[in-house]
Motif scaffolding. Structure first.
Motif, mmCIF file in Angstrom:
data_model
loop_
_atom_site.group_PDB
_atom_site.id
_atom_site.type_symbol
_atom_site.label_atom_id
_atom_site.label_comp_id
_atom_site.label_asym_id
_atom_site.label_seq_id
_atom_site.Cartn_x
_atom_site.Cartn_y
_atom_site.Cartn_z
ATOM 1 N N GLN A 58 -10.766 -15.308 52.827
ATOM 2 C CA GLN A 58 -10.665 -15.387 54.669
ATOM 3 C C GLN A 58 -11.159 -14.438 55.196
ATOM 4 O OE1 GLN A 58 -6.264 -16.564 53.780
ATOM 5 N NE2 GLN A 58 -6.879 -17.737 55.373
ATOM 6 N N TYR A 66 6.443 -20.078 57.812
ATOM 7 C CA TYR A 66 5.959 -20.527 58.862
ATOM 8 C C TYR A 66 6.568 -21.446 59.805
ATOM 9 C CZ TYR A 66 1.683 -18.310 57.321
ATOM 10 O OH TYR A 66 0.677 -17.290 56.771
ATOM 11 N N HIS A 119 -5.845 -16.230 45.507
ATOM 12 C CA HIS A 119 -5.258 -16.758 46.599
ATOM 13 C C HIS A 119 -6.334 -17.736 47.111
ATOM 14 C CE1 HIS A 119 -3.425 -15.931 50.786
ATOM 15 N NE2 HIS A 119 -3.761 -16.973 50.773
ATOM 16 N N PHE A 120 -6.066 -18.957 46.249
ATOM 17 C CA PHE A 120 -6.873 -20.405 46.218
ATOM 18 C C PHE A 120 -8.290 -20.244 45.867
ATOM 19 C CE2 PHE A 120 -4.059 -20.924 50.571
ATOM 20 C CZ PHE A 120 -2.683 -21.017 49.416
ATOM 21 N N ASN A 139 6.581 -16.859 51.833
ATOM 22 C CA ASN A 139 5.762 -17.042 53.135
ATOM 23 C C ASN A 139 6.483 -18.041 53.819
ATOM 24 O OD1 ASN A 139 3.867 -15.590 51.575
ATOM 25 N ND2 ASN A 139 2.399 -17.259 51.310
ATOM 26 N N ASN A 196 -0.644 -16.986 45.005
ATOM 27 C CA ASN A 196 -0.460 -17.383 46.087
ATOM 28 C C ASN A 196 0.084 -18.742 46.328
ATOM 29 O OD1 ASN A 196 0.149 -16.495 49.150
ATOM 30 N ND2 ASN A 196 -1.324 -18.131 49.252
ATOM 31 N N GLU A 197 1.061 -19.026 46.730
ATOM 32 C CA GLU A 197 1.586 -20.630 47.159
ATOM 33 C C GLU A 197 1.100 -21.686 46.117
ATOM 34 O OE1 GLU A 197 0.842 -21.545 51.191
ATOM 35 O OE2 GLU A 197 1.858 -19.932 52.026
ATOM 36 N N TRP A 223 1.289 -12.516 58.794
ATOM 37 C CA TRP A 223 0.044 -13.017 58.671
ATOM 38 C C TRP A 223 -0.588 -13.398 59.936
ATOM 39 C CZ3 TRP A 223 -3.180 -13.818 54.316
ATOM 40 C CH2 TRP A 223 -4.027 -14.707 54.651
ATOM 41 N N GLU A 226 -9.399 -20.139 58.343
ATOM 42 C CA GLU A 226 -8.302 -20.791 57.996
ATOM 43 C C GLU A 226 -8.497 -21.734 57.397
ATOM 44 O OE1 GLU A 226 -5.270 -20.078 57.907
ATOM 45 O OE2 GLU A 226 -4.322 -22.129 57.857
ATOM 46 N N TRP A 227 -9.155 -21.739 55.972
ATOM 47 C CA TRP A 227 -9.230 -22.814 54.882
ATOM 48 C C TRP A 227 -10.194 -24.193 55.560
ATOM 49 C CZ3 TRP A 227 -9.398 -20.162 50.807
ATOM 50 C CH2 TRP A 227 -8.339 -19.179 50.624
ATOM 51 N N PHE A 268 -4.919 -16.346 63.872
ATOM 52 C CA PHE A 268 -3.508 -15.772 63.437
ATOM 53 C C PHE A 268 -3.569 -14.364 63.636
ATOM 54 C CE2 PHE A 268 -3.322 -19.987 60.872
ATOM 55 C CZ PHE A 268 -1.828 -19.924 60.853
ATOM 56 N N GLU A 299 4.360 -13.585 54.089
ATOM 57 C CA GLU A 299 3.505 -14.111 55.186
ATOM 58 C C GLU A 299 4.583 -14.484 56.025
ATOM 59 O OE1 GLU A 299 0.199 -16.962 54.204
ATOM 60 O OE2 GLU A 299 -0.155 -15.792 52.572
ATOM 61 N N TRP A 302 2.307 -26.227 64.633
ATOM 62 C CA TRP A 302 3.239 -26.031 63.487
ATOM 63 C C TRP A 302 4.479 -25.587 64.553
ATOM 64 C CZ3 TRP A 302 0.995 -22.551 59.140
ATOM 65 C CH2 TRP A 302 -0.092 -23.310 58.485
#
Ligand code: BGC
Length: 404
Positions: free
Chosen positions: A15, A276, A138-139, A274, A182-183, A358, A365-366, A374, A320, A294
């Motif tokens: 990112q 949100y 992380h992804f 994490n 991560n997640e 975060w 952002e993906w 952010f 996060e 969100w």
């Protein structure tokens, strides 16, 4: 400032770094992805959904450049400047991720130059009195891993844990806090159920396969990492969401928030949480919403902190917590309210040891690209200029006055 508590911000390699070469960079440029975006832009889909103030920034959601990570924030070269900012904002910890595709660009070939790069990062943090918290996945995956099936293949478990052990050995004595994944549960859903992230497969059986491979990968990596140093703190960063209406919660919270951690709890030195948002199934959000729609709901964080503590009895870090808010008119309140929720949970016994906002910087952002903002620090993607947002100073005040 309380020296026993870690305050900071988080980023992830893909990112912010720029110039990566991994499964995401290939997907961002793929024909099907570009076609899909072009048709969405033509149909005005983004215009319909997003607030007008986002169209004054560059890149906008209607710009194809928005969706290519490219140079990102050039953090790969500008990390010292960025850590100077983190230091000036009172941070004493920073969470970042190592990009596996840089370290091991081909199976079994570990690139010492890149190991040295991350060593410089760790050193730069330490020189500024900032404790490094390192995430290992992380992804994003190296292309050779994607070619052998990515997380669908059980071979990835072996290769991932080997890389994790290797990183612990390389940075022995330099890094104490590690997160394997991560997640993982969220990633498996985005990539194998919702059709949003590469490899974009909508397939329940495959979703289950990658989910359980990720579970095994964490356990195996944990075991191997602890052979390098039993005193290392090895955890994971997992996300939790609050769901409405209440009757959906027992099932959704169990499957979405607890299932993965329940299964690895004997292989965890800490829980990284994490957090949100609140999600409502049958109605529109009633609270404050971010630029991405969100809904902010600090009570959820309070609840999950207590719940996590009671359920797993491990120290917790908020790894996060943040809001996409280009105008920066909601972030300060978001931070204050969530930190207040965290304090309440701590007063009631939750063993919380750190908070990472975060994110330090605006970043990629993906699948949404660059338009969601952010950062505590605004990034001008044309000039790479950094500008500290007012909310970052509010967070700084909280850090300076913190006592537990
Ligand atoms: C991810 C970050 C992401 C953030 C905001 C988390 O799910 O770990 O990479 O940028 O949420 O969407």
């Amino acid at each position: 400032m309380d020296k026993n508590f870690f305050w900071g911000a988080a980023t992830s390699a893909h990112q912010v770094e720029g110039n990566n070469r991994n499964d995401w960079t290939e997907w961002e440029k793929s024909e099907s992805r570009i076609k899909d975006l072009e048709s969405k832009i033509q149909n005005g889909e983004f215009r319909k959904k997003l607030p007008p103030h986002l169209w004054s920034k560059w890149p906008t959601p209607a710009d194809l450049n928005n969706y290519i990570s490219g140079k990102a924030c050039e953090h790969y070269n500008r990390f010292r400047e960025d850590f100077d900012i983190a230091k000036s904002l009172g941070h004493n910890a920073h969470r970042f991720s190592i990009e596996w595709s840089r370290i091991e660009p081909e199976e079994g070939r570990f690139d010492e130059k890149e190991v040295t790069h991350y060593r410089e990062i760790i050193k730069a943090l330490r020189e500024r009195g900032i404790e490094p918290f390192v995430t290992l996945w992380h992804f994003t995956l190296p292309l050779w891993v994607t070619n052998l099936g990515g997380w669908e293949s059980s071979k990835t478990i072996f290769y991932f844990s080997r890389y994790c052990e290797r990183m612990c050995s390389a940075f022995k004595g330099e890094v104490r806090y590690w997160m394997t994944l991560n997640e993982p549960a969220e990633w498996a859903a985005q990539a194998y159920l919702y059709d949003l992230w590469p490899p974009q497969k909508r397939n329940f059986l495959k979703n289950r396969r990658v989910y359980f491979n990720l579970l095994k990968a964490h356990k195996e990596a944990y075991t191997r990492m602890k052979t390098v140093g039993s005193n290392l703190h090895v955890g994971i960063a997992e996300s939790m969401e609050w769901w409405e209406p209440g009757w959906t919660r027992p099932l959704i919270h169990y499957l979405r928030n607890y299932f993965f951690l329940d299964r690895i709890s004997r292989h965890l030195d800490f829980v990284g949480l994490n957090y949100y948002q609140r999600k409502c199934i049958f109605r529109k959000p009633s609270g404050e919403v971010s630029d991405m729609g969100w809904e902010s709901y600090p009570d959820g964080m309070y609840y999950f902190l207590l719940k996590s503590w009671r359920r797993w009895q491990k120290p917790i870090y908020i790894t996060e917590n943040g809001i996409a808010n280009a105008k920066d008119d909601k972030r300060a309140k978001f931070i204050k309210d969530h930190i207040a929720a965290m304090r309440r949970a701590m007063k009631e016994g939750a063993d919380v040891r750190g908070y990472f906002h975060w994110s330090l910087l605006d970043n990629f952002e993906w699948d949404s690209g660059f338009w969601p903002r952010f950062g505590l620090v605004e990034v001008n993607y044309k000039t790479q200029e950094r500008k500290i947002r007012e909310s970052a100073k509010v967070y700084q005040e909280i850090i300076l006055n913190s006592r537990f």
